[in-house]
Every structure is written in structure tokens, then in C-alpha cells.
Design a protein around this motif. Structure first.
Motif, PDB file in Angstrom:
ATOM      1  N   LEU A 279       0.828  -1.208   0.000  1.00  0.00           N
ATOM      2  CA  LEU A 279       0.000   0.000   0.000  1.00  0.00           C
ATOM      3  C   LEU A 279       0.861   1.255   0.000  1.00  0.00           C
ATOM      4  CD1 LEU A 279      -2.773   1.257   0.024  1.00  0.00           C
ATOM      5  CD2 LEU A 279      -2.845   0.964   2.511  1.00  0.00           C
ATOM      6  N   THR A 280       1.984   1.215   0.708  1.00  0.00           N
ATOM      7  CA  THR A 280       2.910   2.353   0.688  1.00  0.00           C
ATOM      8  C   THR A 280       3.391   2.610  -0.729  1.00  0.00           C
ATOM      9  OG1 THR A 280       3.666   1.932   2.956  1.00  0.00           O
ATOM     10  CG2 THR A 280       5.126   3.220   1.542  1.00  0.00           C
ATOM     11  N   ASP A 281       3.769   1.562  -1.455  1.00  0.00           N
ATOM     12  CA  ASP A 281       4.210   1.725  -2.835  1.00  0.00           C
ATOM     13  C   ASP A 281       3.101   2.290  -3.716  1.00  0.00           C
ATOM     14  OD1 ASP A 281       6.881   1.182  -2.840  1.00  0.00           O
ATOM     15  OD2 ASP A 281       6.704  -0.902  -3.493  1.00  0.00           O
ATOM     16  N   ALA A 282       1.863   1.854  -3.467  1.00  0.00           N
ATOM     17  CA  ALA A 282       0.741   2.360  -4.264  1.00  0.00           C
ATOM     18  C   ALA A 282       0.564   3.864  -4.050  1.00  0.00           C
ATOM     19  CB  ALA A 282      -0.537   1.614  -3.894  1.00  0.00           C
ATOM     20  N   LEU A 283       0.631   4.317  -2.796  1.00  0.00           N
ATOM     21  CA  LEU A 283       0.486   5.749  -2.525  1.00  0.00           C
ATOM     22  C   LEU A 283       1.653   6.541  -3.108  1.00  0.00           C
ATOM     23  CD1 LEU A 283      -0.836   5.742   1.151  1.00  0.00           C
ATOM     24  CD2 LEU A 283      -2.080   6.455  -0.892  1.00  0.00           C
ATOM     25  N   ALA A 316       1.414   8.746   3.010  1.00  0.00           N
ATOM     26  CA  ALA A 316       0.178   9.517   3.135  1.00  0.00           C
ATOM     27  C   ALA A 316       0.485  10.997   3.321  1.00  0.00           C
ATOM     28  CB  ALA A 316      -0.649   8.998   4.304  1.00  0.00           C
ATOM     29  N   GLY A 317       1.546  11.302   4.069  1.00  0.00           N
ATOM     30  CA  GLY A 317       1.942  12.697   4.263  1.00  0.00           C
ATOM     31  C   GLY A 317       2.349  13.363   2.964  1.00  0.00           C
ATOM     32  N   LEU A 318       3.017  12.623   2.080  1.00  0.00           N
ATOM     33  CA  LEU A 318       3.404  13.187   0.787  1.00  0.00           C
ATOM     34  C   LEU A 318       2.176  13.519  -0.058  1.00  0.00           C
ATOM     35  CD1 LEU A 318       6.442  10.898  -0.166  1.00  0.00           C
ATOM     36  CD2 LEU A 318       6.502  13.263   0.652  1.00  0.00           C
TER      37      LEU A 318
END
Length: 392
Positions: A279-283, A316-318
């Protein structure tokens, strides 16, 4: 110059929020609490260094949930007073412990303030002690008594005041401290305090979009507009992520931020949460920021054994730094074991908490590999993730 935003969010406004029974600043507008949208506008502005919110003591839990995505820019909240004037002064006193040079005072009930308006207010403070965004009065104004009209007012030179109202910090703090010495003084905005104190206030062009949400009807209209028109006003990006980790000796598997008892664990440099990595990679893909290895290289010992929620919060912060909104997160887990179903609800809640979105915006699915390949042989777990992001 150092700039702080002071968000006034201590009012009750319970009736305006309708059936929820919570103050209006926490009512949903387009799927997010109103206050979250307000904080986002300032947290994403490049000139704003930090933010302090003034809240009602009873709202600590609501505020924590609404503000969680912006923790990096938040100072500790301050408790509000009986009047708006008292709440603002409490916020200014809290800021004075590490005083900024400029302060932007904004009502939480104006969630549609935009970056251009904030920039105009800041620019006006180069030459003035204060700056007040306004719009000209265009409607005909009438005076009434009871059910009868008694006269028409001249609207020339009349303006509708908005927020954020910007000030040189020392000047507005001094004005509020002086006003507090006279209990008969009651100001409805900070420009009024500044005018009374003798500060020069620049008139700045306001924005029709920067409307104040006051009534339950205002909230319904704003929510409907955000849900049905918001997507067309910006860009929607969809990106995917994939990750896989092998099993090793252990007694629990970390998936979606939840520890699940199992006869093995996943092996990796961090806690090997394959779902959060995907999920991190997707965001990161949605905002074209590379992959997880760029931001958290496995060669860096700082991330050995680290909780993967750190990576997801960073991504998410980015998104939010660009003024974006996470619309939906979808994860598919591929594994023979452990069983995902009994833990799905907890997983959804955990990801929603990390991302600062609603549980209804998170989907988690699971499937086996029908005994085929390394997954079918029970050698590891793979995860596929899709993130949908709305950008201005």
C-alpha cells in the motif's frame, strides 16, 4: 519569516451538525471532518511552519482523530474560552512560548480556504500590522423591525470579512492582552481587536469559495458539492503496489498493522508487513515519488525491525503535502495461511487509523493460490494494493 496558523475550533455548534450530536467542526464534509479539511489547507501551504488549534476540552478525542494526518506541523492544542475572543487569546498565549513572527487566525468553519488566499494575506503583512480578507457587499441591505421593512442601507464601502486574518504576532498579542483588561469589550473577529488597538489593517481580496459553514443546511450543501463535484475539480490518480515476503521461524505474522498469531513469521528488514509495504508503494506511485526502497532503503540500519506504519504514514503525508486526498485503499492478500477473515475488521480499522480516513474507504480481500507456486507451498505471503488519490 516564521508563520503559524491558529485555528479557532472551540465552539460547540452542536445543532448545526444535526443527528451526529457532535460540534459542527467535526461533522463530515465530503467524507472528511470539516476540521480535517481546514487543517489540510494550512498544513499543505509551503509558507506555514506550524499550526495550533484551540479546541473545547470535551473534544480532545474528536480533535485527535481529525488532526492525526498533520501531526508533523501541529503544536499541542490549547483550550478555548467562553467567547471567540477568549479562545483566540488563549491560542496566542500558547504560541508565545515559541513565538512566530506572523500568525494567521482562521475559523475552523471555513474549510474551503485556498492557498492563493493564504498567500495574499501573508504578502500584505510585509507592509501592514494586519491583513483582512474581504469581499464587497453586493446584496441590497434592508433594515427591519419585527415583520416590517423600515429602510434601505447604503452598501457603498461595505465589505464582508473573512478569515484567515493575518497579523504580526507581537502586535496582535498585545492588542488581545489589552482588550482582556476591559470586560465590557466583546469583539466578533480579530480585526476588530486590532482596529480598537490602533493597528493598521490592510484590505485583502477574499474568495467566494471561502464560505463559512454555519447551519445544518450549509453542511448538507457543502457535503453534497464535495462528493459530487470534487472529483471533477481535480485530478484522480490510481496506482498499484506489490510486495512479497518469505516465512521464517516465529509465532506471529504482522499484516495490515495487526499481529496475527501463527506458526511462522514473515522475514524482512523491517517488521515485514507485506500489506502495508504494498500500500505504501501504491500511494508513492500515485504522487510519482518512487518506491518504498527510495525512501526507506533496507541498507539503512534505522529501519531494521521498524513498524511499517512509519512507511505508510510517510507516503500519506506526501499525498497531503500536495493538497491531495486519499479516496480509497484496496488490498488483496495472497496466502494459504493464516486465515484473514477473522482479523479483517481489525485490519480495516488499523489502516483507516494510520491513513486518517474512514473505514468505508478501506477494502481488504484475501485469496489462496490453490496450492500453486511458493504461496501455494506455504513459503510466504504476497500482497497487491491499489490506492486512489484525488489531487488539486
Amino acid at each position: 519569516m516564521s508563520i503559524a496558523a491558529l485555528i479557532v475550533a472551540a465552539g460547540r455548534g452542536v445543532r448545526a451538525a444535526g443527528e451526529s450530536g457532535q460540534p459542527k467542526q467535526y461533522a463530515p464534509v465530503g467524507g472528511l471532518p470539516m476540521l480535517t479539511r481546514t487543517l489540510q489547507a494550512f498544513a499543505s501551504h509551503p509558507r506555514v511552519d506550524d499550526i495550533l488549534a484551540v479546541i473545547h476540552p470535551d473534544d480532545a478525542g474528536l480533535y485527535a482523530a481529525a488532526s492525526r494526518p498533520f501531526a508533523a506541523k501541529l503544536r499541542k492544542s490549547a483550550g478555548g474560552g467562553a467567547r471567540r475572543q477568549d479562545s483566540v487569546r488563549a491560542g496566542l498565549e500558547a504560541l508565545s512560548a515559541d513565538a512566530p513572527q506572523l500568525v494567521l487566525i482562521h475559523d475552523a468553519a471555513r474549510p474551503f480556504v485556498d492557498a492563493d488566499l493564504i498567500t495574499r494575506v501573508i504578502a500584505s503583512l510585509d507592509d501592514h500590522a494586519g491583513a483582512l480578507p474581504c469581499l464587497p457587499v453586493t446584496d441590497t441591505l434592508k433594515r427591519g423591525s419585527g415583520a416590517l421593512i423600515t429602510g434601505t442601507l447604503d452598501r457603498d464601502g461595505l465589505w464582508r470579512a473573512q478569515t484567515p486574518q493575518g497579523f504580526r504576532f507581537d502586535a496582535i498579542l498585545g492588542a488581545h492582552r489589552a482588550a482582556a483588561q476591559d470586560s465590557t469589550l466583546d469583539f466578533t473577529d480579530d480585526a476588530g481587536v486590532a482596529e480598537w488597538f490602533g493597528l493598521d489593517i490592510a484590505l485583502v481580496e477574499g474568495s467566494e469559495h471561502n464560505r463559512k459553514l454555519t447551519s445544518a443546511e450549509d453542511l448538507r450543501i457543502a457535503d453534497r458539492l464535495m462528493r459530487h463535484e470534487g472529483a471533477r475539480a481535480g485530478t484522480v490518480r490510481v496506482a498499484s503496489g506489490y510486495d512479497v515476503h518469505a516465512f521464517g521461524p516465529g509465532d506471529a505474522v504482522m499484516l495490515c498493522g495487526v499481529s496475527i498469531p501463527h506458526s511462522k513469521k514473515l522475514v524482512g528488514h523491517s517488521d515485514a508487513d507485506v500489506a502495508l509495504h504494498a500500500l505504501t508503494d501504491a500511494l508513492l506511485g500515485a504522487v510519482a515519488e518512487g518506491d518504498i526502497g527510495v525512501h526507506f532503503p533496507p541498507s539503512d540500519e534505522r529501519w531494521r525491525g521498524a513498524a511499517s506504519e512509519i512507511f505508510l504514514k510517510h507516503a500519506a503525508g506526501l499525498v497531503r503535502e500536495r493538497g491531495g486526498e486519499i479516496v480509497h485503499a484496496d488490498i488483496t492478500l495472497l496466502c494459504e495461511a493464516p486465515r484473514i477473515g477473522p482479523h479483517r475488521e481489525m485490519m480495516v480499522a488499523r489502516i483507516a487509523e494510520i491513513l486518517g480516513i474512514g473505514a468505508g474507504q478501506v477494502s481488504i480481500k484475501a485469496t489462496t493460490n490453490e496450492g500453486l507456486g511458493f504461496i501455494g507451498r506455504g513459503e510466504g505471503i504476497a500482497a497487491l494494493a491499489t490506492a486512489t488519490v484525488s489531487l488539486p
